[in-house]
Design a protein around this motif. Structure first.
Motif, PDB file in Angstrom:
ATOM      1  N   PRO A 194       0.814  -1.225   0.000  1.00  0.00           N
ATOM      2  CA  PRO A 194       0.000   0.000   0.000  1.00  0.00           C
ATOM      3  C   PRO A 194       0.846   1.273   0.000  1.00  0.00           C
ATOM      4  CG  PRO A 194      -0.899  -1.606   1.518  1.00  0.00           C
ATOM      5  CD  PRO A 194       0.413  -2.159   1.053  1.00  0.00           C
ATOM      6  N   TYR A 195       1.911   1.292   0.812  1.00  0.00           N
ATOM      7  CA  TYR A 195       2.788   2.469   0.823  1.00  0.00           C
ATOM      8  C   TYR A 195       3.420   2.683  -0.536  1.00  0.00           C
ATOM      9  CZ  TYR A 195       7.291   4.807   1.152  1.00  0.00           C
ATOM     10  OH  TYR A 195       8.376   5.614   0.906  1.00  0.00           O
ATOM     11  N   THR A 197       2.423   1.703  -3.437  1.00  0.00           N
ATOM     12  CA  THR A 197       1.408   2.120  -4.408  1.00  0.00           C
ATOM     13  C   THR A 197       1.151   3.617  -4.305  1.00  0.00           C
ATOM     14  OG1 THR A 197       0.352  -0.050  -4.406  1.00  0.00           O
ATOM     15  CG2 THR A 197      -0.979   1.813  -5.149  1.00  0.00           C
ATOM     16  N   ARG A 198       1.017   4.119  -3.075  1.00  0.00           N
ATOM     17  CA  ARG A 198       0.790   5.559  -2.885  1.00  0.00           C
ATOM     18  C   ARG A 198       1.948   6.381  -3.443  1.00  0.00           C
ATOM     19  NH1 ARG A 198      -1.056   3.618   2.148  1.00  0.00           N
ATOM     20  NH2 ARG A 198       0.902   4.206   3.165  1.00  0.00           N
ATOM     21  N   ASP A 201       1.920   6.321  -7.262  1.00  0.00           N
ATOM     22  CA  ASP A 201       0.787   7.080  -7.806  1.00  0.00           C
ATOM     23  C   ASP A 201       1.073   8.576  -7.891  1.00  0.00           C
ATOM     24  OD1 ASP A 201      -0.730   4.848  -8.229  1.00  0.00           O
ATOM     25  OD2 ASP A 201      -1.933   5.041  -6.403  1.00  0.00           O
ATOM     26  N   THR A 202       2.128   9.036  -7.223  1.00  0.00           N
ATOM     27  CA  THR A 202       2.477  10.458  -7.321  1.00  0.00           C
ATOM     28  C   THR A 202       3.009  10.810  -8.701  1.00  0.00           C
ATOM     29  OG1 THR A 202       4.770  10.128  -6.572  1.00  0.00           O
ATOM     30  CG2 THR A 202       3.081  10.467  -4.864  1.00  0.00           C
TER      31      THR A 202
END
Length: 241
Positions: A194-195, A197-198, A201-202
């Motif tokens: 999850p980290y 992916t975040r 996504d930037t």
């Protein structure tokens, strides 16, 4: 012991074996090295000691000092015993196949004896079998058509050995980490996915994103062979297919 080096003892390879003594347990440097390898395989180099090896052999620690003067000599014997297995193989017809085969045997030896990778690239390995492996590698590379003179050969040897050491240490470090933490790749991905992916996504890390999303999980042995071939062909000037 007075030697041609003054008061410096002869290397362990040049000192004769101690005379056999009437004792319940017979010893030799080969037997001591084999036992030490078993201890290091199970406990690592940190768990290796003269006392522990003596206990495995069923003798007092002081008897071992008749055969090795210190821990460094013990490591020399262990390393050379592993090199004996690397050197033991069928000869190859081309210089390139010889270099690749020796490298793959070195990887197999390091995976079987992880402590061996810890000693690669450290103090020089000068035992007879280590020298035989070094001679075979250097003699093979010397036949490469892209090398011209001793300077080219030295650089090629340095590049090939540097790749092998780095690749093996990384692979074995990953194995040890997985064992010590009990976390395999799937668990690691689940924890940090999850980290990551975040962050991806930037849009600030597009190439890393491609590697993570589109890149396959590469087989370790195939990757080692592919990268090794690339290094060997690159430093010898051999055009790659």
């Amino acid at each position: 012991m007075d030697t041609s080096y003054g008061n410096t003892p002869l290397p362990v390879w040049e000192r004769p074996e101690p005379q056999p003594r009437a004792a319940p347990v017979t010893l030799s440097r080969t037997k001591i090295a084999a036992t030490a390898i078993g201890v290091a395989d199970e406990h690592g180099l940190d768990g290796l000691s003269i006392r522990k090896i003596a206990k495995e052999l069923g003798v007092g620690p002081m008897r071992l000092y008749d055969y090795v003067l210190n821990r460094s000599e013990l490591l020399d014997l262990m390393v050379d015993a592993v090199y004996a297995r690397i050197a033991d193989g069928d000869p190859h017809t081309t210089w390139r196949s010889t270099v690749l085969t020796i490298a793959h045997r070195t990887r197999e030896a390091a995976l079987a004896h992880e402590w061996f990778a810890d000693l690669l690239g450290a103090r020089p390995h000068l035992g007879p079998h280590a020298l035989a492996v070094g001679e075979a590698t250097a003699a093979a590379l010397a036949q490469a058509p892209g090398l011209d003179g001793i300077d080219d050969l030295q650089r090629a040897l340095g590049a090939v050995n540097g790749f092998i050491i780095g690749a093996l240490r990384r692979e074995i470090t990953e194995r040890r980490t997985a064992r010590s933490t009990g976390t395999d790749e799937a668990a690691w991905q689940a924890a940090l996915g999850p980290y990551l992916t975040r962050m991806l996504d930037t849009g600030r890390y597009p190439t890393v994103a491609r590697l993570v999303v589109d890149g396959a999980h590469l087989n370790a042995e195939e990757t080692f062979h592919h990268n090794l071939a690339a290094v060997v062909d690159g430093v010898t000037g051999r055009p790659r297919a």
